[in-house]
Each structure stands twice: as C-alpha cells, then as structure tokens.
Design an enzyme around this catalytic site. Sequence first.
Site, PDB file in Angstrom:
ATOM      1  N   GLU A 503     -28.569  26.809  -7.544  1.00 41.03           N
ATOM      2  CA  GLU A 503     -29.009  27.407  -8.825  1.00 41.03           C
ATOM      3  C   GLU A 503     -30.523  27.360  -9.031  1.00 41.03           C
ATOM      4  O   GLU A 503     -31.002  27.401 -10.172  1.00 41.03           O
ATOM      5  CB  GLU A 503     -28.270  26.758 -10.026  1.00 41.03           C
ATOM      6  CG  GLU A 503     -26.756  26.868  -9.938  1.00 41.03           C
ATOM      7  CD  GLU A 503     -26.017  26.286 -11.156  1.00 41.03           C
ATOM      8  OE1 GLU A 503     -26.581  26.260 -12.262  1.00 41.03           O
ATOM      9  OE2 GLU A 503     -24.847  25.863 -10.969  1.00 41.03           O
ATOM     10  N   HIS A 713     -26.306  11.749 -16.134  1.00 42.36           N
ATOM     11  CA  HIS A 713     -27.296  11.687 -17.211  1.00 42.36           C
ATOM     12  C   HIS A 713     -28.270  10.533 -17.053  1.00 42.36           C
ATOM     13  O   HIS A 713     -29.233  10.420 -17.794  1.00 42.36           O
ATOM     14  CB  HIS A 713     -26.597  11.591 -18.570  1.00 42.36           C
ATOM     15  CG  HIS A 713     -25.811  12.827 -18.885  1.00 42.36           C
ATOM     16  ND1 HIS A 713     -24.465  12.932 -18.612  1.00 42.36           N
ATOM     17  CD2 HIS A 713     -26.183  14.023 -19.388  1.00 42.36           C
ATOM     18  CE1 HIS A 713     -24.055  14.149 -18.959  1.00 42.36           C
ATOM     19  NE2 HIS A 713     -25.071  14.820 -19.431  1.00 42.36           N
TER      20      HIS A 713
END
EC number: 2.1.1.14
Length: 777
Positions: A503, A713
Amino acid sequence: MQTHNLGYPRIGSHRELKRASEQFWAGNITRQQLQETGLAIRQANWLTQQQAGIALIPCNDFSFYDQVLDMSLTVGAIPDRFAPLLETSPSATYPSDLYFAMARGYQQEGLDLKAMEMTKWFDTNYHYIVPEFRADQTFTLSSDKLFTEFDEARQVLGKTPKPMLLGPVSYLLLGKEKDSGFNRLDLLERLLPIYEQILTRLQAQGTDWIQFDEPGLSLNLTQPQQDAFATAYQWLRQRFPTLKFLLASYFECYGDNLNAVIQLPVDCLHLDLVRCPSQLADILQTDFTERPMQLSLGVVDGRNIWINDMNRSQILVQRAIDAVGADRVMIAPSCSLLHVPCDLTLETNGQSLPAEVKQWLAFARQKLAEVATLATLISDPESPEAQAALASNQAALAARSKSARLNRPTVQARVRALTDTDAQRSSPFAQRQTVQREQLNLPLFPTTTIGSFPQTEAIRTNRSKLKKGEQSQADYDQFIETEITEAIRWQEDIGLDVLVHGEFERNDMVEYFGERLDGFAFSANGWVQSYGSRCVKPPILFGDVARSQPMTVRWTQFAQSLTDRPVKGMLTGPVTILQWSFVRDDQPRRDTCLQLALAVRDEVVDLAAAGIRIIQIDEPAIREGLPLRRENWATYLDWAGRAFRVAASGVADTTQIHTHMCYSEFNDIMGAIAALDADVITIETSRSQMELLDAFVDFNYPNEIGPGVYDIHSPSVPTVAEMTGLLHKAMAVLPAHNLWVNPDCGLKTRRWPETAQALTNMVRAAQQIRQQIAEPA
Ligand SMILES: Nc1nc2c(c(=O)[nH]1)N[C@@H](CNc1ccc(C(=O)N[C@@H](CCC(=O)N[C@@H](CCC(=O)N[C@@H](CCC(=O)O)C(=O)O)C(=O)O)C(=O)O)cc1)CN2
Ligand SMILES: [Zn+2]
C-alpha cells in the site's frame, strides 16, 4: 434567543497541533513550545467563534490528545501502573509525561508501561482513551487544565466562556471495569465530590453556564443507568442552585430516555435535530413547556459538511419559539465541530474541489456563521442582510439538487437491477474451501499481514512532491515499483506465505479509493482528528459513484509478477468507504453504499481476471457504523452486509475473499459477521488476549479466521513465545485448519525496524506451531 457552540476542532486549521505534538514526542521541541502552540490554537479558535457571531463560546474543548483522557486525568483516574510518573507530573503541567504515557505508553528508563486502550467515540471515526476503573477506585482532582483554560478564554473573549465537561455518568459509562465483581456506575458517589470541587472552583472563577456532555443518553439505557443521571444531576443541583447547567447529548434521539431527561434539574437541554428532527415535536408534547428549562436546538450538522438548509432550520426554530418563547431557545450546531474540518476558505484548488461543489459545503468556521445567520433570520427576518443570506443559501441548495454532476442513470439502474444472487457466492463455504485449498496449497497456519507496510518519510515526501508538481508521475511510479519490489523480496526472505504489495502508493485507505472513483471531491486541507496527532481527510462523496477504470490492478499485478507466492489484493470495502467519507445527505446511505459496492465488485472481478487469487476487502468500520440504538441495528446490518456481499460475490469459488476488521466488539453482531460469508476474516484480538474469539467460538463461526497475534499500535516487539501462547489459546477453541497467523491491523503507522523484528518473530511462531502439530510431544 442565544447562539452557542458545543466545541471547536483543536488540531489547528493547518494541523499545527499534529506537527507540534509529533515534534515534541521526537524530542525536537520543548514542552513549553508545545504548550505555546496549544495556546495559540485555543486563542485563534475563541476569536474565530467570537468573530463568527457566537454568543456563548465553549472552553475546555481543547485537548492535547483526547477529552476523555483529560477527564481521567482531571478526576485522578490514573491506572496504578503509571504511578512512577506521578511525581514528575504535577497537576499544573499540561500536557505532562504522565498524560502522554497514558495515551501512548511509556518505554523509557527501564519502564515499559502499556498505553490505555483506545476505542471509537460512538459512531464516529474519532477514538477516545478508555478509562480504567478498579473496584477500590478513588478519585482526586488532579489537573488544573480546565481552570487555566477558563481564565484564558475569558481574557481573550472579554466575557465569560462556557466550560464544557464530560458529564459524570457518560464518563463512567465510557470506561471499563478492570476488576470483576463491581459495576462502574457504583463509583458515581465517589466521583461526584470531584465534580463538586470542579464546579466550586469554576463558580469562584465566575462561570455562569456549564456544559455537561452526556452522550450516553443517546444509547439504550437500563433503569439503573437512567437513574444514575437523576442521582448525579440532583446531587449537583443541590450544591449549586444558581449555576446554569446545559445538558448535551447528540448523534441520536433521546428516545426512551426522554421522559427521564426532561425531569433532570438542568437549565437547558440540547437536542440534535440533525440526527433526530422528530424529537422537537416529541418534547413539545410533554409537559416540558411548563418546566423552567431552555432548549438548545442543534440545527447545523456537526457531523457532515453540507451547507445548512436555512429554510428548514428556520421552521424548526420558529416552532420551538412559538411553543416556549424566544428567551427559552438557543441555537447551535448539532454536536461538537470536532468531527468536521476547520475552514472552507482555505480550499482554493478548483481541480479537486470544483467551485460548484464548494458552494454546497460548510466547514466548522462556516457552520458557526450559519448559526449566527439563522439567529438574525429569526430575530430580524426582514433585515436585508438576513434575507440575502437566505436567498443565496436556497439558491445553492437548489443548484445542488439540480446539478448534472449528481446523477448517473446507469449506476442507479444497476443498483435497482441487483438481485439476491448478486449478493451471494456461487457455492457454500465448505465447497469453496476445498477448491481454494487445492489451488493455493498453503501450509497450516498460513502467515500474512493486513496490507500496509510502514509509510516512511521517503514515501510521504515523494507523494508530496508529486502533488506539488515537483516530481513527475513516471518518477513517482518508479519509486513505488522499487518499494514494492523490496517489500516482496523481504516478505519472501522472512518466509511469509501470503504476501501483500504494501500500500505504498496510498495516502489513506479511503481517500485513495475516493480519488479514483467518480462522484467524489477532495479538500486539500480538510483534516479531522482521528486519534492523538493522527488525522484523516475524508473524501467528499457528493454524487452517484462510478468506477471508470481499475484502481488497484496495476500495483497488485506488478507485485504478483515478482513472486510465485500468492499476493493478496487489497481493497477498502463499501461500508468503510461510506463510513469514513463525508457522504451526500440527499439519498439514503444504503443506496450510496450499494453504489460503492458495485464499484468494489468491479475491482474484485478485474483483480481476479488479472490472476490475483486472494483478495481482501477491508471493513474496519462496519461495527462503527452500527446505529447507536438497538432498534435500528437489524436494518443497518441487513444493508451493510448485503453491500459487502455484492462487492465480494462477482468472482468464482476459486478466488479467496478475505475481510479485515479492527476496533470491533462483535459479541452482539456475530450473526451479521458470519453472514458476510468471507472465506477468511482477520480481526483485532491481541490486546484483549483473544477474548474476542469467544464470540466466534460461541457462535460456531464456520469460516477461516486470523485472530491478530500482536498489537500494531505499540512499537514494542512481540516475542515468539507471546505469539505461540496466543495461537495455543486460539487452537484450543477453534479448528487448527481454519486458523491464520497475522498482526492485528496494518503496519502503516509503524517503522521498519520494529516491523521487521515483529514479523520475523511471527513467522517463527507459526513455524513452531506447525512443528508441534507434526511431531506432538
Ligand atoms: N480514513 C481512515 N480512518 C481510519 C484509519 C485509516 O487508515 N484511515 N485507521 C484507523 C486509525 N486511524 C488512523 C487515522 C489516520 C492515520 C494516519 O496515519 N494519518 C496520517 C495522514 C495520512 C495521509 O493521508 N497522508 C497523506 C498526506 C500526508 C501529509 O500530511 N502530507 C503533508 C506534506 C508532507 C511532506 O511534505 O512531506 C501535507 O499535505 O501537508 C499522504 O501520505 O500522502 C497522519 O495523520 O499523519 C492512521 C490511523 C481508523 N480510522
Ligand atoms: Zn485494521
């Protein structure tokens, strides 16, 4: 009649807060410099609101990270693990090391403190930090932020601002019990004395109005939960007979809480008349008119960017005035303006945001002007100024509804022609699984990632140069090819089974697709806070959606050409594109979603035709889009699920469809998740130690699952043992041949060093498990 505002965006109109925070975290600027940036943003915001003509202006709506975290710090709900930072973080320091440690974790000086959990704020793409409560929880007033900001605001404005506070009941409801055997609402009586201290100080500082945000009132509540509101506000009212309380809920109707709400001893009740226009009539039918309560009418949409229909708003406001009198009516945006971009006048690029579309839009600053204009229109309807504003508003609305840009008859016809067969794979899962196994020939516990790899400085710079015309498209494409090539080589080297292209070419998983579809426009600067310093620039979906050419085939096919292993095509699903865009409000969301579904379906078909055997359709926002009230769930899940299946079902059984979801509490909606019938679903589970899997197990979920084995995260690198541990947990409850091994979510916000180590360990964990199965101890 008074005007007021519930909250203003705090990132700064040029994302000054994002830049300053990230600089501070990197150690490049001092705390004082960061604080100066915060102060400058607050001052600018207050002046902007005053200049827009708003009478009652909020303070304490600013935050260096999140307003729920601010409240946790204010009431001293600081989890024990952060105790080592208490001493160096006095209550006068905002933002302190403690504050950012709670938000982001702390890995320094031999400490490894895990960040507090983050989750979605109601049905928005904003994330808040979830308060953690213990059975023996105590509270103490631990921050001066709110008092400091009150004084600042009064000085800037030359008049008394309206402090906003997350109300005590919603604050507790938004948190989580970290011990068993107690209910967090039981903490109310310990919490209220802190609110008492807060109000005492604010009163001494000269406050007049206090805004209590209680969005919990938009949810279905149990009787004890409803009662907690009565307890809290009666308690506070007794102690503060003269302070004016404004109670605000938003995003939904008060619904069956309405009767309890109008009996609360508050001075003004805010209604979100955008999401729930009917509640004005509902409330005027009660004995509200006889109560000494004002109404705040939220008529300007705080969740979307279309200009207000002033005629419609005028009618609503007039109806309220006729019933209770102008002195009992305030007008405002429907909710805090946190969820819309700052200022439309910063948009000057007619390419991405055509002038025709721009005149249909209002950002935060423009919305305040709308509130002020509405006030003039109502108090002085004949004024030439008000009449001119109304006329141009109605002309813009008429132009929008007639615009040729909106309508694509072929798309509308295609949506109408959709059948149930279009929303269903050809064969049942068991059959598909057999043919997919044969042709993919993957090992047990196949390893993969969720799609994105780190968005490095170099990638962002290259894209920025391309945008500014400082780099040619050819050079940029060359750069992306190199990135993809390296990523494919690297994934092969570490031994991943199903590869991704990474991506690198995407700015954002929604904006990228919006930019490639007809029916969308884009702001250059329309940033909205998602969490902390992270922002998104939601594309503007204004017309019928059509895909005129393939959007992802080139890069996916290129990646596949470099390897024999399957490369997973990577698409954002229709529900997530809908949820994370500013969507047209002139037709049902359901219809717009089906148009998006057809565009994604065409892409899926093209990818398969280009030889891509595995295609992931990301739907991380499917849970977030769930209506706040249960009575509306079934309808939503029905159309959202159908849209996903329309997107997924244009291909033969041999194409393996994956979906990915994060931020998900699936317990209540497992049926709908299973009905998506994705061949493989990857989900976020690692932070809850696979707790989420219970829902899949209880439901007897039939298809393949990749429960995330580490939390992306945080920069800390998971060990092989941690991940085999989680995999054992999963194997204990689900058939091994249905399990995949993957992280929790995409890796775009991470850096390469930790990503490389983490994925290497993850592959090792899968290998160890396979070995254990092959040669049981
Ligand atoms: N829409 C959306 N919602 C989501 C997610 C998501 O991925 N997308 N993920 C979940 C978590 N939320 C997230 C939200 C944002 C980001 C994020 O990383 N945002 C980036 C911006 C991403 C982006 O659009 N980047 C653009 C623009 C970059 C940019 O700011 N460029 C500068 C110039 C930079 C330079 O000159 O070097 C500019 O335009 O001013 C790009 O890469 O092209 C950020 O705040 O930093 C991550 C997670 C839930 N919601
Ligand atoms: Zn995700």
